[in-house]
Design a protein around this motif. Sequence first.
Motif, PDB file in Angstrom:
ATOM      1  N   MET A   1      76.547  67.745  46.185  1.00  0.00           N
ATOM      2  CA  MET A   1      78.001  67.601  46.132  1.00  0.00           C
ATOM      3  C   MET A   1      78.495  66.559  47.132  1.00  0.00           C
ATOM      4  SD  MET A   1      79.503  71.150  44.879  1.00  0.00           S
ATOM      5  CE  MET A   1      80.708  70.168  44.060  1.00  0.00           C
ATOM      6  N   ARG A   2      77.532  65.879  47.767  1.00  0.00           N
ATOM      7  CA  ARG A   2      77.840  64.810  48.706  1.00  0.00           C
ATOM      8  C   ARG A   2      78.676  65.268  49.892  1.00  0.00           C
ATOM      9  NH1 ARG A   2      76.162  60.318  46.093  1.00  0.00           N
ATOM     10  NH2 ARG A   2      76.059  60.499  43.835  1.00  0.00           N
ATOM     11  N   MET A   3      78.450  66.460  50.335  1.00  0.00           N
ATOM     12  CA  MET A   3      79.110  66.886  51.572  1.00  0.00           C
ATOM     13  C   MET A   3      78.423  66.182  52.734  1.00  0.00           C
ATOM     14  SD  MET A   3      79.598  70.944  50.851  1.00  0.00           S
ATOM     15  CE  MET A   3      80.835  71.379  52.041  1.00  0.00           C
ATOM     16  N   ASP A   4      79.154  65.964  53.840  1.00  0.00           N
ATOM     17  CA  ASP A   4      78.508  65.243  54.936  1.00  0.00           C
ATOM     18  C   ASP A   4      77.503  66.156  55.653  1.00  0.00           C
ATOM     19  OD1 ASP A   4      79.634  66.621  57.150  1.00  0.00           O
ATOM     20  OD2 ASP A   4      81.431  65.376  57.055  1.00  0.00           O
ATOM     21  N   GLU A   5      76.707  65.518  56.517  1.00  0.00           N
ATOM     22  CA  GLU A   5      75.558  66.215  57.083  1.00  0.00           C
ATOM     23  C   GLU A   5      75.952  67.468  57.874  1.00  0.00           C
ATOM     24  OE1 GLU A   5      73.088  63.632  59.439  1.00  0.00           O
ATOM     25  OE2 GLU A   5      71.730  65.291  59.907  1.00  0.00           O
ATOM     26  N   ASP A   6      77.024  67.349  58.668  1.00  0.00           N
ATOM     27  CA  ASP A   6      77.428  68.504  59.472  1.00  0.00           C
ATOM     28  C   ASP A   6      77.924  69.645  58.593  1.00  0.00           C
ATOM     29  OD1 ASP A   6      76.765  67.564  62.005  1.00  0.00           O
ATOM     30  OD2 ASP A   6      78.559  66.322  62.065  1.00  0.00           O
ATOM     31  N   ASP A   7      78.646  69.285  57.548  1.00  0.00           N
ATOM     32  CA  ASP A   7      79.103  70.330  56.625  1.00  0.00           C
ATOM     33  C   ASP A   7      77.915  71.005  55.933  1.00  0.00           C
ATOM     34  OD1 ASP A   7      81.730  70.153  57.219  1.00  0.00           O
ATOM     35  OD2 ASP A   7      82.305  68.977  55.456  1.00  0.00           O
ATOM     36  N   ARG A   8      76.910  70.218  55.615  1.00  0.00           N
ATOM     37  CA  ARG A   8      75.724  70.815  54.983  1.00  0.00           C
ATOM     38  C   ARG A   8      75.042  71.802  55.919  1.00  0.00           C
ATOM     39  NH1 ARG A   8      74.424  65.329  53.586  1.00  0.00           N
ATOM     40  NH2 ARG A   8      72.456  65.434  54.733  1.00  0.00           N
ATOM     41  N   LYS A   9      75.009  71.437  57.197  1.00  0.00           N
ATOM     42  CA  LYS A   9      74.408  72.369  58.173  1.00  0.00           C
ATOM     43  C   LYS A   9      75.273  73.617  58.311  1.00  0.00           C
ATOM     44  CE  LYS A   9      71.874  68.781  60.543  1.00  0.00           C
ATOM     45  NZ  LYS A   9      71.951  67.735  61.575  1.00  0.00           N
ATOM     46  N   GLY A  10      76.592  73.399  58.288  1.00  0.00           N
ATOM     47  CA  GLY A  10      77.508  74.554  58.340  1.00  0.00           C
ATOM     48  C   GLY A  10      77.303  75.484  57.150  1.00  0.00           C
ATOM     49  N   ILE A  11      77.114  74.883  55.983  1.00  0.00           N
ATOM     50  CA  ILE A  11      76.863  75.680  54.766  1.00  0.00           C
ATOM     51  C   ILE A  11      75.551  76.445  54.900  1.00  0.00           C
ATOM     52  CG2 ILE A  11      76.195  75.482  52.326  1.00  0.00           C
ATOM     53  CD1 ILE A  11      79.007  74.967  52.363  1.00  0.00           C
ATOM     54  N   LYS A  12      74.561  75.772  55.474  1.00  0.00           N
ATOM     55  CA  LYS A  12      73.268  76.432  55.629  1.00  0.00           C
ATOM     56  C   LYS A  12      73.404  77.642  56.559  1.00  0.00           C
ATOM     57  CE  LYS A  12      68.406  75.360  56.044  1.00  0.00           C
ATOM     58  NZ  LYS A  12      67.376  74.379  56.368  1.00  0.00           N
ATOM     59  N   ALA A  13      74.115  77.424  57.687  1.00  0.00           N
ATOM     60  CA  ALA A  13      74.341  78.532  58.621  1.00  0.00           C
ATOM     61  C   ALA A  13      75.093  79.666  57.919  1.00  0.00           C
ATOM     62  CB  ALA A  13      75.125  78.042  59.844  1.00  0.00           C
ATOM     63  N   ALA A  14      76.081  79.302  57.104  1.00  0.00           N
ATOM     64  CA  ALA A  14      76.852  80.324  56.375  1.00  0.00           C
ATOM     65  C   ALA A  14      75.937  81.118  55.435  1.00  0.00           C
ATOM     66  CB  ALA A  14      77.989  79.669  55.591  1.00  0.00           C
ATOM     67  N   GLY A  15      74.985  80.417  54.821  1.00  0.00           N
ATOM     68  CA  GLY A  15      74.021  81.099  53.946  1.00  0.00           C
ATOM     69  C   GLY A  15      73.172  82.092  54.732  1.00  0.00           C
ATOM     70  N   TYR A  16      72.714  81.673  55.906  1.00  0.00           N
ATOM     71  CA  TYR A  16      71.918  82.584  56.741  1.00  0.00           C
ATOM     72  C   TYR A  16      72.728  83.808  57.173  1.00  0.00           C
ATOM     73  CZ  TYR A  16      67.985  79.308  57.463  1.00  0.00           C
ATOM     74  OH  TYR A  16      66.890  78.498  57.306  1.00  0.00           O
ATOM     75  N   LEU A  17      74.021  83.606  57.383  1.00  0.00           N
ATOM     76  CA  LEU A  17      74.834  84.686  57.961  1.00  0.00           C
ATOM     77  C   LEU A  17      75.550  85.542  56.925  1.00  0.00           C
ATOM     78  CD1 LEU A  17      76.501  82.633  60.856  1.00  0.00           C
ATOM     79  CD2 LEU A  17      74.655  84.319  61.087  1.00  0.00           C
ATOM     80  N   HIS A  18      75.501  85.142  55.640  1.00  0.00           N
ATOM     81  CA  HIS A  18      76.434  85.764  54.680  1.00  0.00           C
ATOM     82  C   HIS A  18      76.295  87.276  54.580  1.00  0.00           C
ATOM     83  CE1 HIS A  18      73.048  85.734  51.890  1.00  0.00           C
ATOM     84  NE2 HIS A  18      73.761  86.431  51.033  1.00  0.00           N
ATOM     85  N   ASP A  19      75.094  87.793  54.757  1.00  0.00           N
ATOM     86  CA  ASP A  19      74.912  89.246  54.640  1.00  0.00           C
ATOM     87  C   ASP A  19      74.787  89.937  55.997  1.00  0.00           C
ATOM     88  OD1 ASP A  19      75.184  89.698  51.944  1.00  0.00           O
ATOM     89  OD2 ASP A  19      73.042  89.521  51.489  1.00  0.00           O
ATOM     90  N   LEU A  20      75.304  89.308  57.041  1.00  0.00           N
ATOM     91  CA  LEU A  20      75.265  89.916  58.383  1.00  0.00           C
ATOM     92  C   LEU A  20      75.722  91.372  58.355  1.00  0.00           C
ATOM     93  CD1 LEU A  20      75.067  89.446  61.540  1.00  0.00           C
ATOM     94  CD2 LEU A  20      77.462  88.822  61.448  1.00  0.00           C
ATOM     95  N   GLY A  21      76.776  91.628  57.581  1.00  0.00           N
ATOM     96  CA  GLY A  21      77.327  92.991  57.511  1.00  0.00           C
ATOM     97  C   GLY A  21      76.352  94.009  56.933  1.00  0.00           C
TER      98      GLY A  21
END
Length: 421
Positions: free
Chosen positions: A251-271
């Motif tokens: 989706m051509r997101m910039d590099e930092d946003d991609r890392k943010g998305i990756k972190a969000a993926g790791y954290l999504h089921d924290l609850g």
Amino acid sequence: MKRQLEIDIADLVMCLSSTVDLAYPSLNNHHTQVAYISLEIGEQLGYNNGALAELLIAASLHDIGAFSMEEKLESLKFDFINPDHHTEVGYNLIKLYEPFSDIADIIRGHHTYWNYGEGYVYRGFKVPFFSHIIHLADRVSVLIDRDREILGQVDSIVSIIDKNKGRLFVPGLVEIFKDIASKEYFWFNLVSQNLSDIIDEFIQPHVYLFHMDDLVQLSKLFSAIIDFRSSFTATHSAGVAQCAENIALYMRMDEDDRKGIKAAGYLHDLGKLAIPSEILEKNGRLTSHEYNIMKTHVYYTYVALNTVNGLEEINRWSSYHHERLDGSGYPFHLNAKQLPLGSRIVAVSDIFVALIEERPYKERLSKRQVINIMEGMVKNGGIDGEIMSILKWNYGYIYDKTAIAQTKAKELYEKIKESLS
Ligand SMILES: [Fe+2]
Ligand SMILES: [Fe+2]
Ligand SMILES: [Fe+2]
């Protein structure tokens, strides 16, 4: 997203441990209590803020190995037989995040008896002094009976700790503890509902400038703690993180946003840390009652990440993953106008990974079946059509990347399990 995030690392760690504590209300906020007692002792010892922050982080994570893998609540009795299991798991998990290698050592030693001075080493490794502080704090916490008025318990708790001076505990620490224990406020704080806030005021914010790479690595550690509670979920968040990052790339997101998305993926089921393992591990469909409890997980992801300043955007990307564009999702019933691209990507990735995962009670789905199901969801107004077509046209590549990430997570899970036998 900015290149660096200013985050209080203690807040970030406590958001994990307080979620763990939610799973076991009968254990009195064990991690939070142990953190508080350790800090009171540390302050008496004159530690500076950096040292207190390290103590806080280690105490907040000390039993993470017991909650993560084959949890045994044995460690929450005063006398128990084999503490090696959860200290080793905790050590092996925590050291996955390189900047936490000292924290990992502290956790490894947190049940070492002082043994009249012999306890500065255990099985050939040096036991940090902080381990002994946490050991004492931990034993105090397990002696508290939450169903009884607190001041009436002080004498017996102090006398048990005192009796074990030298054998279990460093004598000097017992003396400091006895001094603190003579003050009522200490016990009132300890059983307060606001103990996390009390801790927050206790130490100065310990703000780190997180580069996006650090945040991804720390989130990855969290995901191992989250996922390793059940062999069914052992690779889930790793898969979602990888899939989401790849979609973001297309989706051509910039590099930092991609890392943010990756972190969000790791954290999504924290609850999910707050969900009892009988439900997580259930081999088959959930009853409606169990499903109601399961639904809380995403609410707890939101609540936990919401306590961490600087993580607002990543929180939205993480905890809206069960929201649907037509407002039919949960728990906020947001709609297309309110759901940012990041949240939509994590939602699609979560569904994709859930569909390709194998479970004992469900057959493996083919590519066609996965695409049919997901395109049905696009048609019904649930998920984003553009993201879905990116997934569809790059299916093989995204599938392979996701599968590799999941294989790696599985290997790690097996390795940590093996190190125990
Ligand atoms: Fe422990
Ligand atoms: Fe403990
Ligand atoms: Fe979820």
